[in-house]
Design an enzyme around this catalytic site. Structure first.
Site, PDB file in Angstrom:
ATOM      1  N   CYS A 177      57.515  49.244  90.702  1.00 17.60           N
ATOM      2  CA  CYS A 177      55.619  49.500  90.740  1.00 17.60           C
ATOM      3  C   CYS A 177      55.438  50.005  91.520  1.00 17.60           C
ATOM      4  CB  CYS A 177      55.076  47.843  89.612  1.00 17.60           C
ATOM      5  SG  CYS A 177      53.740  48.530  89.041  1.00 17.60           S
ATOM      6  N   GLU A 233      60.052  47.518  84.538  1.00 15.89           N
ATOM      7  CA  GLU A 233      59.493  46.340  85.340  1.00 15.89           C
ATOM      8  C   GLU A 233      59.154  45.322  83.783  1.00 15.89           C
ATOM      9  OE1 GLU A 233      55.283  44.849  87.844  1.00 15.89           O
ATOM     10  OE2 GLU A 233      55.168  47.284  86.663  1.00 15.89           O
ATOM     11  N   LYS A 253      59.678  41.549  93.952  1.00 19.81           N
ATOM     12  CA  LYS A 253      58.453  42.898  94.564  1.00 19.81           C
ATOM     13  C   LYS A 253      58.114  41.794  95.816  1.00 19.81           C
ATOM     14  CE  LYS A 253      55.026  44.555  93.276  1.00 19.81           C
ATOM     15  NZ  LYS A 253      53.456  45.610  91.704  1.00 19.81           N
TER      16      LYS A 253
END
Length: 549
Positions: free
Chosen positions: A403, A290, A352
């Site tokens: 994440c 990430e 995300k």
């Protein structure tokens, strides 16, 4: 010593006096505090890195003892205390992260204490109070069902309310008990939490009143879950032939070097060396962590050129985590991952969906700014994406999560629901430092693999990087805080599980049981209250008639 002053001597207890002191301590109303501390210690030790997972099966016994001894109001207080202490022990890493970023000791203490109390309220606090109020009027056989359903309901609320923070749900403590947790394919992690609470409550009933039916029922449920789990383990242990050879790069970049222009060349050189070394093994795909790129794509042209050149030199696909900003589109910024083809062209990206409060966006900014709280990164607020994006590498469909998206089964199921055959999780746990947090974060992926029956490849900046099978079995990993790469042969799976298709049906059923039970209890309570009022009035009338006579 100056003349006229006397030395004050404080008598220290002798060794033989210690048992008596402990007895007096327990007798002076300190027992509830000790029991709260005991429950908290059990919870902390049940999770990584201690991993004494068997302890969680008795963690509620001290709380239930206080509930029946002290009543609902005291149980709320001591439940909150137990939850607060447990969360301090599990989430202590938040103190390190906030302190490192802000250099404010007070700010770090406030952040840790506030979050710990917030989670304690959602779990043990409200749970103990509600059970204390309602539980005494429930049939003994139904009490464990209601208590477990209530707990799952509170966990579900904690997962989604006010941005959500489902860290260290009870079920996660059993991450390495594979036969038991296979039920997650149908119930999600909440099914395991349900069994833990059910056993705790039924065991307490047996210890307190020798009611054996609920305890036997709980053992039957656990046994059925394990037997079913063994069958599911055998069914899902054989993967299809590997078709996607994948390399994972663990750059091990210090959190506070990532966005400092002084260290940009060092970061680029490190990832270039790792990618070129991994490319010698001729992988189909190279996965980066990430936000591995120290700048925005495609806005920072020199970084785009660097990636394009590296992709052509390695002659393979790259899945690269990087902040996304295109001035031509808008002024919004995203945490994203980009799929780059061997020609260096961007052929897809995923933004995300679920952002971390205080890490990637600032909730209630005007309120928290009063107390001096700010983001734990130097990039500013991100904007959330809208939906999971499935990408294709050599005809294999992949689901690239970023994440904390792996916190949420409801998000991760969206990838296989859209056709993803293999899952990825790119993460940066550098800001956790050398604490238990990376281990706790990594083990959540075990449940996401079981829920969807997909292999998952995890790529962390500082670790833990590795592979998890569809059964939840953890394969080869790269240790924390090492700079290295690893190769994995991935097998696609297109099976759609019950959880993928229907989501959190089990937690919804638990919520329904909780709401209906509370509704019935409240209606009966209101009726009884009215009945008591009527009786009181009749008694007063009778008394007046007697007085008149």
């Amino acid at each position: 010593m100056p003349q006229g002053e006397q030395l004050i001597r404080i008598p220290l207890p002798k060794f033989q006096d210690i048992p008596g002191i402990l007895k007096r301590f327990a007798a002076n109303n300190y027992k509830p505090f000790l029991l709260s501390l005991l429950s908290a210690a059990i919870i902390v030790l049940s999770f990584p890195t201690a991993n004494l997972h068997f302890l969680i099966w008795v963690f509620l016994i001290p709380i239930l003892y206080m509930l029946y001894e002290k009543g609902p109001s005291r149980s709320l207080a001591y439940g909150l205390l137990a939850g607060f202490l447990a969360n301090i022990g599990i989430l202590y890493w938040i103190f390190n992260s906030v302190l490192a970023h802000s250099n404010s000791f007070i700010g770090a203490v406030v952040a840790l204490c506030a979050l710990s109390m917030y989670i304690a309220l959602y779990t043990i606090g409200i749970w103990a109070f509600t059970l204390g109020v309602v539980g005494t009027s429930l049939p003994s056989f139904f009490l464990p069902i209601f208590a477990s359903s209530l707990w799952v309901t509170m966990e579900y609320l904690r997962t989604h309310a006010f941005t959500g923070f489902p860290w260290a749900l009870l079920g996660y403590s059993q991450w390495n008990i594979l036969p038991l947790i296979q039920i997650s394919e149908y119930t999600g992690v909440y099914g395991v939490s349900f069994l833990i609470v059910y056993f705790n409550v039924s065991l307490f009933q047996f210890l307190k009143s020798r009611r054996w039916v609920p305890l036997v029922t709980s053992l039957v449920l656990i046994g059925a879950a394990v037997a079913t789990g063994n069958t599911l383990l055998k069914r899902n242990s054989v993967n299809a032939a590997p078709v996607l050879k994948t390399a994972v790069l663990q750059g091990n970049i210090d959190q506070y070097k990532k966005w400092d222009i002084v260290y940009e060349k060092e970061i680029l050189d490190k990832f270039t060396a790792l990618a070129l070394t991994a490319a010698k093994q001729k992988p189909d795909l190279i996965v980066w962590p990430e936000t591995a790129v120290p700048g925005y794509l495609p806005e920072d042209e020199h970084l785009s050129v660097w990636i394009r050149t590296l992709a052509r030199e390695t002659s393979t696909y790259h899945l690269i985590g990087a902040p996304y900003h295109d001035p031509k589109e808008s002024d919004r910024f995203f945490n994203a991952t980009f799929l780059i083809d061997p020609n260096g062209d961007v052929i897809g990206y995923h933004k995300k969906i679920h952002l971390v409060a205080f890490g990637e966006f600032m909730p209630f900014r005007n309120f928290f700014s009063i107390f001096g709280f700010d983001l734990l990164n130097t990039l500013g607020d991100f904007t959330p994406g809208h939906k999971p994006t499935v990408l294709t590498v050599k005809s294999v469909k992949i689901g690239p999560s970023i994440c904390s998206e792996n916190f949420y089964g409801s998000i991760m199921r969206g990838f296989p629901e859209k056709g993803a055959e293999i899952l990825f999780n790119q993460t940066n746990d550098a800001w956790f430092f050398a604490t238990s947090a990376p281990h706790q974060h990594f083990t959540m992926n075990v449940f996401r693999c079981i829920e969807t029956r997909r292999q998952m490849l995890i790529c962390g900046n500082t670790g833990i990087s590795g592979i998890i099978e569809p059964t939840g079995k953890i394969g080869q990993t790269i240790p924390l805080f090492t700079t290295n790469y690893a190769l994995y042969n991935l097998s696609p799976n297109s099976k759609i599980t019950f959880y993928t298709r229907y989501g959190d049906v089990f937690s919804g059923l638990c919520s329904l049981i909780t709401i209906v039970t509370l509704g019935i209890w409240f209606s009966v309570y209101i009726r009884e209250k009215r009945y008591v009022k009527i009786l009181n009035r009749l008694q007063k009338i009778q008394q007046k008639i007697k007085d008149l006579k």
